[in-house]
Design a protein around this motif. Sequence first.
Motif: not given
Length: 614
Positions: A517-525, A548-554
């Motif tokens: 339903x939702x994805x982290x906004x900071x990751x974009x598409x 997921x956290x590592x991708x957001x941290x990146x």
Amino acid sequence: MNAESPKITPERPVIRQLDEAAVNRIAAGEVVERPASAVKELVENALDAGAARIEVAYADGGKTLIRVTDDGCGMTAEDLPLALSRHATSKIDGSDLLNIRSFGFRGEALPSLGAVARLKITSRAEGAEAAAIAVAGGRMAPVRPAALTKGTVVELRDLFYATPARLKFLRSDRAESQAIKDVIQRLAMAEPGVGFVLRDVTGGGEGRVVLRADVEQGDLFEALSRRLRSLIGPDFADNALPIDAEREGIRLTGLAALPTYSRGAAVEQFLFVNGRPVRDKLLIGALRAGYMDVLSRDRHPAAVLNLICDPERVDVNVHPAKAEVRFREPGVARGLIVSALRHALAEAGHRASSTVSSLTLGAMRSEPAGPRIYQMDRPSQTALRAAYSAQAPLAAEFAEASARFDPPADEKPQAHEEAIETCPLGAARAQLHENYIIAQTETGLVIVDQHAAHERLVYERLKRQRAENGVAAQALLIPEIVDLSEGDARLLLDHAEALSQLGLTIEPFGGGAIAVRETPAVLGEVNATALLKDILDELHDLGDSQRLQSRIDAVLSRMSCHGSIRSGRHMRPDEMNALLREMEKTPLSGQCNHGRPTYVELKLSDIERLFGRT
């Protein structure tokens, strides 16, 4: 495809009972892989016997001789034949295979070694006479009287002589010797209160001492630190942080190195469970996760960690060599390691490893261009005074140049300058090449990479904002449906709450389907299918997922890189000092987001040595 299977025979196969010798040789194939495996089993037996000093001698990489001598409780003449019987042990009674508090418990090692080598055991228990027994290729000789003061001596000769095919799989003497040293090293780390000596007696005689670790006194951290100094050198101990944390009845103790003391391979990762050396992927993954945003992917942390818990909460009987364990609550064990490491690293603040300055001094030190000048060849004091007088005009030019770096006295009083020099990172004195800040401290100087330092400061600020406000989620106009197996879908939904806190909202969609339903906004598409499968892989492998956290941290790391002070920007003295003060109060500011040091500290004594002033 039409070829007849070699497993299909025209006659019905007959079930036979294997004899004891064959059973022991098969067991030896699982328990004794190489000489180092035999050393491990024998030394663990000595530790279980309460030995305070253990000496191990080997010849030809352990292929022709392994001798383990200990001062433990010993055995009587009646015990010796039983010790060589399969599944005979003094360590458990067989009623509870979970409450295991010793290294050994299966009773397989000695009979297995006796089946593939020439084994002799000489032992003496307190209040009894010494006795010896020998076994070769599974054939046991009678017990005989012997001479021994205390403890046990196990002598193993001609390993795998009874199974010569195994000899072809052994590596060179040097490689097998190194494997033996590694085994003793790990066991010595687990037992700082026990003395160890390892000798190479190839060629006969007393041989040479390969490793010596004397009995260490003091509390846990003092004893462990001294033991590690003797085993792997002072650098690790000088740059390690003490770890002591507890969660839900599981305690983690040990030492973990600063991120700037990282390695190119996992050569200094020593993990223990209740003092037992293990190579467990759950623990290795947790160690890696603890250093997740302070090390680049090609660097490896260094640590010596011991998990202590009730034996009934961990199963040590899941691997033939006991190298792996299985926790009843793997999530608790993993979470404890990750949180304890992150807390310790944050508490270290701006501290960087001392090896950074050592490497810097090594790079700066050049080879002497001419012959060494001894004291008698140095210029006289009269000649030196004349040389200093000739340089007086240059001194005035240096004074004028330094005034350009120092602010006017009314802007920054001298008392304030002296005060900030007492700060850990000192007072800014200059900026070189619009990238490096030179600061003077009470004991030397500090060189700061302004871009790398500010990048870490911005990154930590962004992480604090994320922790306070959460991860903003972006609702999908049309939910993305991901088809998985029912087991994988259940596993993901069990972690739905944790994923939601990171901005990923998932719901069941019937059967094995998951609706994103939702994805982290900071990751974009985001490719939701690929992301969920990556998270699933980690959940299957480690029982938890940091993907997921590592991708957001990146993403936050990239944002901090673009938002930090760029190389080539001129900074005013007050800006440089403000950056230094911010570094001093920010966790992990001693290294950038990729694990590289943000500053180098040089002591005045080190600088004087560079110029031959000592």
